[in-house]
Design a protein around this motif. Structure first.
Motif: not given
Length: 447
Positions: A175-197
């Motif tokens: 779970e991200p706390k900042t916008w920068k972390e949120f975008l990083g989390t989204a990239e991590t999920i995208s790399a796993s094969g699922v659209a993040p948002v």
């Protein structure tokens, strides 16, 4: 699981004894529970109530009305209204058949209805309930020029991101706390094969919520208030900064379920349900919206707190995490005994308790026992809203003239949909926003 929405502002100590005294003081029912006084006291009266709620929301509100009937002997009739409801009410009033009570979803709608001389001030019983059960901020949202017209019955915390826990677990995302972390989390999920948002861009109001959360956190409360009043223009550098930040997400199609085009074709309910269907391979891993998303999540069979979890909207640019709220206020269009009794009931903890138990509901009533909510996630969301006291900001678009902030296909809704389609055009977006806002505020001033 972390569900605290933000550090809570210090509030006055409220012991169980104090709460008990407050509840006793506000109770006007024969049982001291805050309901309308005297069973059968309104026998023979019919109270019509107009609202835009449909489906589960209408069903749950009807349960509240049924309890009002039981306590008073009055008959209630739910009148389905179209959005924008102010236009609907104008038609009803012109035809000589206004409802007794209406649920208005915008501060701007209350102000407009008062300017049209449609509304009746809140009576003494409802005022007493408001004084006992609501913070000053929630009371003031229902007032115009010092006169109380509205009772905020249903609130919303619009600073939440719901996520599919199975996707997060598979991707090793946190779970991200900042916008920068949120975008990083989204990239991590995208790399796993699922659209993040998952974004419900077909409904422009969801995009205004995205903007408002980014803007409140990044620009701060003072600027937020200024922009809401249009005392600074939409061409202000603070708006440029917020759109630039939002473009970091909207400008990367790989981070959006279906890309920008798919998002613009996705309505809000689908943006939620597609996040929690398909097991660990849904169309989207996260969806941003208020506590009311719980209603749509429930339709998928996902269990809140297990399959569907939530975190606060991330802090942007070093600012505090935002808390943006919204709500529906009951107003009286007829100065009848039944209308005023219903307003008083809706301001009581008893009325709020009925819908709270059904889920998908958040009350600004500080004397509603959190145990009334059906799960720990919603209890914590409710505690955070009440714990914030007056330290929150109401949905900006709901404070604006409806023609700019609350009309499908026009004003801010349309401008932000165009921005989602072309997030590089920040200057053009600001110019359109300012032109439409200036026109709407000029028309409002003339009215």
């Amino acid at each position: 699981m972390r569900t605290t929405l933000r550090p809570r502002k210090a509030v006055a100590t409220a012991t169980a004894t104090v709460l008990a005294l407050a509840l006793a003081a506000c109770g006007s029912g024969s049982d001291g529970s805050g309901g309308p006084e005297g069973a059968g006291s309104l026998a023979g009266e019919t109270v019509t109530v107009a609202a835009v709620w449909t489906g589960p929301e209408q069903e749950n509100f009807t349960k509240v009305l049924k309890e009002f009937e039981k306590r008073t002997g009055a008959k209630t009739v739910f009148v389905p209204a179209q959005d924008p409801i102010v236009n609907f009410l104008g038609t009803k009033i012109a035809g000589g058949s206004p409802p007794d009570v209406a649920m208005l979803p915008q501060v701007g709608a209350i102000q407009q209805a008062v300017a049209e001389k449609w509304l009746k001030p809140v009576g003494p019983d409802a005022k007493a309930q408001l004084a006992a059960n609501y913070s000053r901020g929630w009371q003031e949202l229902g007032a115009v020029d010092g006169t109380q017209y509205g009772v905020y019955f249903k609130a919303a915390n619009k600073s939440l991101v719901w996520y599919n826990s199975a996707v997060f677990d598979n991707a090793g995302a946190a779970e991200p706390k900042t916008w920068k972390e949120f975008l990083g989390t989204a990239e991590t999920i995208s790399a796993s094969g699922v659209a993040p948002v998952s974004v419900g861009g077909a409904d422009g109001w969801t995009l205004t919520d995205w903007f408002e959360n980014v803007y409140l956190s990044q620009a701060g409360p003072a600027r937020y208030d200024q922009l809401a009043k249009h005392s600074i223009p939409w061409t202000d550098p603070s708006v440029t900064a917020a759109l630039t930040t939002l473009g970091e997400l909207f400008g990367k199609p790989s981070l959006l379920a279906g890309g920008a085009d798919g998002s613009l074709q996705t309505e809000y309910p689908t943006s939620v349900t597609q996040t929690f269907t398909g097991g660990d391979q849904p169309k989207g891993a996260m969806v941003f919206e208020g506590d009311f998303a719980a209603v749509n999540i429930a339709q998928t069979g996902a269990e809140i707190g297990k399959d569907a979890k939530v975190f606060p909207f991330p802090a942007v640019g070093g600012g505090a995490a935002p808390v943006v709220t919204a709500g529906d206020a009951a107003v009286a269009l007829k100065d009848s005994k039944g209308a005023q009794a219903l307003l008083a009931f809706l301001a009581s903890p008893d009325a709020a308790k009925i819908w709270a138990a059904e889920g998908g509901f958040l009350s600004p009533n500080k004397n509603l026992d959190p145990a009334a909510y059906p799960n720990d996630v919603q209890r914590e969301i409710a505690r955070a809203l009440i714990g914030a006291g007056d330290d929150f900001r109401f949905d900006m678009s709901d404070q604006m003239p409806q023609s700019f902030g609350g009309t499908p296909g026009k004003g801010e809704w349309k401008a932000l949909q165009d921005f989602l389609k072309d997030p590089k055009d920040i200057t053009g977006t600001q110019a359109r926003l300012e032109a439409d806002a200036a026109k709407a505020y000029r028309a409002g001033a003339k009215g």
